[in-house]
Write an enzyme that holds these catalytic residues in place. Structure first.
Site, PDB file in Angstrom:
ATOM      1  N   ALA A   9       7.072  -5.547  -6.367  1.00  0.00           N
ATOM      2  CA  ALA A   9       5.847  -4.723  -6.263  1.00  0.00           C
ATOM      3  C   ALA A   9       4.659  -5.346  -6.989  1.00  0.00           C
ATOM      4  O   ALA A   9       3.609  -4.722  -7.102  1.00  0.00           O
ATOM      5  CB  ALA A   9       6.109  -3.321  -6.797  1.00  0.00           C
ATOM      6  N   SER A  10       4.819  -6.554  -7.483  1.00  0.00           N
ATOM      7  CA  SER A  10       3.704  -7.169  -8.223  1.00  0.00           C
ATOM      8  C   SER A  10       2.595  -7.643  -7.302  1.00  0.00           C
ATOM      9  O   SER A  10       1.443  -7.763  -7.722  1.00  0.00           O
ATOM     10  CB  SER A  10       4.213  -8.342  -9.071  1.00  0.00           C
ATOM     11  OG  SER A  10       5.002  -9.207  -8.291  1.00  0.00           O
ATOM     12  N   ARG A  11       2.954  -7.954  -6.051  1.00  0.00           N
ATOM     13  CA  ARG A  11       1.958  -8.555  -5.154  1.00  0.00           C
ATOM     14  C   ARG A  11       2.165  -8.034  -3.724  1.00  0.00           C
ATOM     15  O   ARG A  11       3.167  -7.395  -3.414  1.00  0.00           O
ATOM     16  CB  ARG A  11       2.116 -10.078  -5.150  1.00  0.00           C
ATOM     17  CG  ARG A  11       1.804 -10.713  -6.486  1.00  0.00           C
ATOM     18  CD  ARG A  11       1.927 -12.223  -6.441  1.00  0.00           C
ATOM     19  NE  ARG A  11       3.289 -12.700  -6.544  1.00  0.00           N
ATOM     20  CZ  ARG A  11       3.867 -13.527  -5.674  1.00  0.00           C
ATOM     21  NH1 ARG A  11       3.193 -13.979  -4.646  1.00  0.00           N
ATOM     22  NH2 ARG A  11       5.128 -13.913  -5.846  1.00  0.00           N
ATOM     23  N   VAL A  61      16.355  -9.588  -8.359  1.00  0.00           N
ATOM     24  CA  VAL A  61      17.226  -8.709  -7.569  1.00  0.00           C
ATOM     25  C   VAL A  61      18.576  -9.340  -7.228  1.00  0.00           C
ATOM     26  O   VAL A  61      19.569  -8.634  -7.058  1.00  0.00           O
ATOM     27  CB  VAL A  61      16.528  -8.241  -6.261  1.00  0.00           C
ATOM     28  CG1 VAL A  61      15.365  -7.325  -6.546  1.00  0.00           C
ATOM     29  CG2 VAL A  61      16.111  -9.421  -5.391  1.00  0.00           C
ATOM     30  N   ASN A  89      11.987  -4.428  -1.114  1.00  0.00           N
ATOM     31  CA  ASN A  89      10.891  -5.225  -0.547  1.00  0.00           C
ATOM     32  C   ASN A  89      10.931  -6.690  -0.983  1.00  0.00           C
ATOM     33  O   ASN A  89      10.406  -7.544  -0.269  1.00  0.00           O
ATOM     34  CB  ASN A  89       9.556  -4.579  -0.963  1.00  0.00           C
ATOM     35  CG  ASN A  89       8.377  -5.488  -0.736  1.00  0.00           C
ATOM     36  OD1 ASN A  89       7.892  -5.634   0.382  1.00  0.00           O
ATOM     37  ND2 ASN A  89       7.916  -6.147  -1.804  1.00  0.00           N
ATOM     38  N   SER A 141      11.884  -7.975   8.916  1.00  0.00           N
ATOM     39  CA  SER A 141      10.822  -8.838   9.444  1.00  0.00           C
ATOM     40  C   SER A 141      11.025  -9.035  10.933  1.00  0.00           C
ATOM     41  O   SER A 141      12.158  -8.952  11.433  1.00  0.00           O
ATOM     42  CB  SER A 141      10.872 -10.208   8.761  1.00  0.00           C
ATOM     43  OG  SER A 141      10.058 -11.134   9.466  1.00  0.00           O
ATOM     44  N   TYR A 154      15.772 -17.344   6.819  1.00  0.00           N
ATOM     45  CA  TYR A 154      15.043 -16.073   6.673  1.00  0.00           C
ATOM     46  C   TYR A 154      15.402 -15.114   7.817  1.00  0.00           C
ATOM     47  O   TYR A 154      15.581 -13.909   7.592  1.00  0.00           O
ATOM     48  CB  TYR A 154      13.550 -16.406   6.674  1.00  0.00           C
ATOM     49  CG  TYR A 154      12.605 -15.270   6.398  1.00  0.00           C
ATOM     50  CD1 TYR A 154      12.470 -14.715   5.128  1.00  0.00           C
ATOM     51  CD2 TYR A 154      11.791 -14.777   7.423  1.00  0.00           C
ATOM     52  CE1 TYR A 154      11.555 -13.693   4.895  1.00  0.00           C
ATOM     53  CE2 TYR A 154      10.871 -13.768   7.187  1.00  0.00           C
ATOM     54  CZ  TYR A 154      10.758 -13.225   5.923  1.00  0.00           C
ATOM     55  OH  TYR A 154       9.847 -12.219   5.688  1.00  0.00           O
ATOM     56  N   ILE A 187       1.635 -10.457   8.202  1.00  0.00           N
ATOM     57  CA  ILE A 187       0.817  -9.605   7.336  1.00  0.00           C
ATOM     58  C   ILE A 187       0.134 -10.519   6.308  1.00  0.00           C
ATOM     59  O   ILE A 187       0.793 -11.382   5.707  1.00  0.00           O
ATOM     60  CB  ILE A 187       1.708  -8.573   6.585  1.00  0.00           C
ATOM     61  CG1 ILE A 187       2.590  -7.761   7.573  1.00  0.00           C
ATOM     62  CG2 ILE A 187       0.857  -7.667   5.692  1.00  0.00           C
ATOM     63  CD1 ILE A 187       1.856  -6.896   8.563  1.00  0.00           C
TER      64      ILE A 187
HETATM   65  P1  NAP Z   1       4.675 -12.037  -1.495  1.00  0.00           P
HETATM   66  O1  NAP Z   1       3.228 -11.759  -1.449  1.00  0.00           O
HETATM   67  O2  NAP Z   1       5.167 -13.440  -1.587  1.00  0.00           O
HETATM   68  O3  NAP Z   1       5.313 -11.172  -2.711  1.00  0.00           O
HETATM   69  C1  NAP Z   1       6.682 -11.272  -2.976  1.00  0.00           C
HETATM   70  C2  NAP Z   1       7.062 -10.252  -4.005  1.00  0.00           C
HETATM   71  O4  NAP Z   1       8.483 -10.321  -4.194  1.00  0.00           O
HETATM   72  C3  NAP Z   1       6.442 -10.511  -5.372  1.00  0.00           C
HETATM   73  O5  NAP Z   1       6.186  -9.262  -5.973  1.00  0.00           O
HETATM   74  C4  NAP Z   1       7.546 -11.252  -6.110  1.00  0.00           C
HETATM   75  O6  NAP Z   1       7.508 -11.109  -7.527  1.00  0.00           O
HETATM   76  C5  NAP Z   1       8.765 -10.540  -5.567  1.00  0.00           C
HETATM   77  N1  NAP Z   1       9.981 -11.315  -5.709  1.00  0.00           N
HETATM   78  C6  NAP Z   1      10.236 -12.558  -5.232  1.00  0.00           C
HETATM   79  N2  NAP Z   1      11.488 -12.931  -5.585  1.00  0.00           N
HETATM   80  C7  NAP Z   1      12.005 -11.913  -6.283  1.00  0.00           C
HETATM   81  C8  NAP Z   1      13.249 -11.700  -6.939  1.00  0.00           C
HETATM   82  N3  NAP Z   1      14.208 -12.637  -6.925  1.00  0.00           N
HETATM   83  N4  NAP Z   1      13.460 -10.525  -7.590  1.00  0.00           N
HETATM   84  C9  NAP Z   1      12.486  -9.574  -7.627  1.00  0.00           C
HETATM   85  N5  NAP Z   1      11.288  -9.719  -7.022  1.00  0.00           N
HETATM   86  C10 NAP Z   1      11.059 -10.876  -6.363  1.00  0.00           C
HETATM   87  O7  NAP Z   1       5.422 -11.435  -0.218  1.00  0.00           O
HETATM   88  P2  NAP Z   1       4.950 -10.297   0.816  1.00  0.00           P
HETATM   89  O8  NAP Z   1       4.273 -10.953   1.945  1.00  0.00           O
HETATM   90  O9  NAP Z   1       4.318  -9.174   0.098  1.00  0.00           O
HETATM   91  O10 NAP Z   1       6.386  -9.843   1.356  1.00  0.00           O
HETATM   92  C11 NAP Z   1       7.051  -8.685   0.895  1.00  0.00           C
HETATM   93  C12 NAP Z   1       8.259  -8.432   1.773  1.00  0.00           C
HETATM   94  O11 NAP Z   1       7.826  -8.303   3.128  1.00  0.00           O
HETATM   95  C13 NAP Z   1       9.286  -9.569   1.770  1.00  0.00           C
HETATM   96  O12 NAP Z   1      10.579  -9.044   1.883  1.00  0.00           O
HETATM   97  C14 NAP Z   1       8.933 -10.343   3.028  1.00  0.00           C
HETATM   98  O13 NAP Z   1      10.033 -11.054   3.507  1.00  0.00           O
HETATM   99  C15 NAP Z   1       8.539  -9.201   3.938  1.00  0.00           C
HETATM  100  N6  NAP Z   1       7.707  -9.609   5.059  1.00  0.00           N
HETATM  101  C16 NAP Z   1       6.476 -10.173   4.881  1.00  0.00           C
HETATM  102  C17 NAP Z   1       5.712 -10.532   5.985  1.00  0.00           C
HETATM  103  C18 NAP Z   1       4.356 -11.144   5.843  1.00  0.00           C
HETATM  104  O14 NAP Z   1       3.796 -11.577   6.878  1.00  0.00           O
HETATM  105  N7  NAP Z   1       3.761 -11.218   4.685  1.00  0.00           N
HETATM  106  C19 NAP Z   1       6.218 -10.319   7.272  1.00  0.00           C
HETATM  107  C20 NAP Z   1       7.462  -9.746   7.430  1.00  0.00           C
HETATM  108  C21 NAP Z   1       8.198  -9.380   6.319  1.00  0.00           C
HETATM  109  P3  NAP Z   1       6.689 -12.168  -8.467  1.00  0.00           P
HETATM  110  O15 NAP Z   1       5.237 -11.787  -8.324  1.00  0.00           O
HETATM  111  O16 NAP Z   1       7.235 -11.934  -9.840  1.00  0.00           O
HETATM  112  O17 NAP Z   1       6.980 -13.520  -7.929  1.00  0.00           O
END
Ligand code: NAP
Length: 243
Positions: A9-11, A61, A89, A141, A154, A187
């Site tokens: 949830a940080s980003r 996680v 997430n 996804s 993935y 996204i």
């Molecule tokens: P993001 O901006 O890269 O953010 C990833 C988040 O996950 C960050 O808060 C990160 O924490 C955390 N994280 C990574 N590894 C972790 C771990 N081992 N334990 C706990 N937290 C962890 O990604 P996003 O685009 O928001 O994606 C969020 C979710 O949506 C993911 O599951 C991704 O696969 C899915 N998704 C994204 C898209 C897209 O287009 N963006 C599309 C489909 C699905 P830190 O800040 O501490 O690194």
């Protein structure tokens, strides 16, 4: 006090979900993250700026010992609070053609998505089962629905999340716990910041990348009382690229 635990949830999408759940459902938010404390603190600041509240709960996680220690210590210290909502997430990509993919890139993506879901859900669901109430939303996804070249790891991880969602939903439905998945397309976030939106949007009928808050609104609905009869579902949110 009712709480929501949002992993990652940080980003990005996780931050938007944390904010939306706080605003729409007045839930106390547990802001999980892996390492980016500054970003997690910003999430918490944004929650509080809108009149909500929560706290940081860092753990990786995929590490069961870390997950259990963080959650069990939190429960012991907060007997008046309970996790009613879990959003799995946290996720990462390690893209590359399969023929050259390293074992590490395979394992890391699978561990964070699938082992992460196992670790966090198994801990958090115990109280939901006892209270006969809960909401679990897993972030899958489009890659897990149709498969995407360059993302065999993935796509496998997200496909596993879809199947686990359907299976678990059947196990816990009688206890009034719903388990659903949301499958976003492209996204805008750090994860997609390297991608060429101008080029890729041509294959998206809506003709743009989605926004994290658009995903968050869908998650918020699934968490609401209005969604009590929806379980074991995967809902696409992708501007029309897959149906
Ligand atoms: P993001 O901006 O890269 O953010 C990833 C988040 O996950 C960050 O808060 C990160 O924490 C955390 N994280 C990574 N590894 C972790 C771990 N081992 N334990 C706990 N937290 C962890 O990604 P996003 O685009 O928001 O994606 C969020 C979710 O949506 C993911 O599951 C991704 O696969 C899915 N998704 C994204 C898209 C897209 O287009 N963006 C599309 C489909 C699905 P830190 O800040 O501490 O690194």
């Amino acid at each position: 006090m009712k709480c929501a635990l949002v992993t990652g949830a940080s980003r990005g999408i996780g931050r938007a979900i944390a904010l939306q759940l706080s605003q729409d459902h007045q839930l106390y938010i547990l802001v999980n993250y892996a390492s980016n404390q500054e970003a997690a603190e910003e999430t918490l600041r944004l929650i509080r700026a809108e009149g909500g509240d929560g706290e940081l709960l860092p753990f990786r996680v995929q590490n069961k010992v870390e997950v259990d220690q963080a959650l069990n210590d939190w429960k012991t210290g907060n007997p008046e609070k309970n996790i009613q909502v879990l959003v799995n997430n946290a996720g990462v990509t390690r893209d590359g053609l399969f023929m050259w993919m390293s074992e590490q890139d395979w394992d890391e993506v699978m561990d964070i998505s699938t082992k992460g879901l196992f670790n966090v859900t198994q801990n958090a669901i115990q109280e939901m089962l006892r209270k006969r109430s809960g909401r679990i939303v897993n972030i899958a996804s489009v890659s897990g629905m149709k498969g995407v070249a360059g993302q065999t790891n993935y796509s496998a991880a997200k496909g596993a999340i879809v199947a686990a969602t359907k299976a678990l939903a059947q196990e816990v439905a009688k206890r009034k716990i719903t388990v659903n998945a949301v499958a976003p397309g492209f996204i805008s976030s750090d994860m997609t910041s390297e991608l060429n939106e101008a080029e890729l949007k041509q294959m998206i009928p809506v003709n743009r990348f989605g926004r994290a808050d658009e995903v968050a609104h869908l998650v918020s609905f699934l968490v609401s009382d209005k969604a009590a009869y929806i379980t074991g579902e995967v809902i696409n949110i992708n501007g029309g690229i897959y149906s």
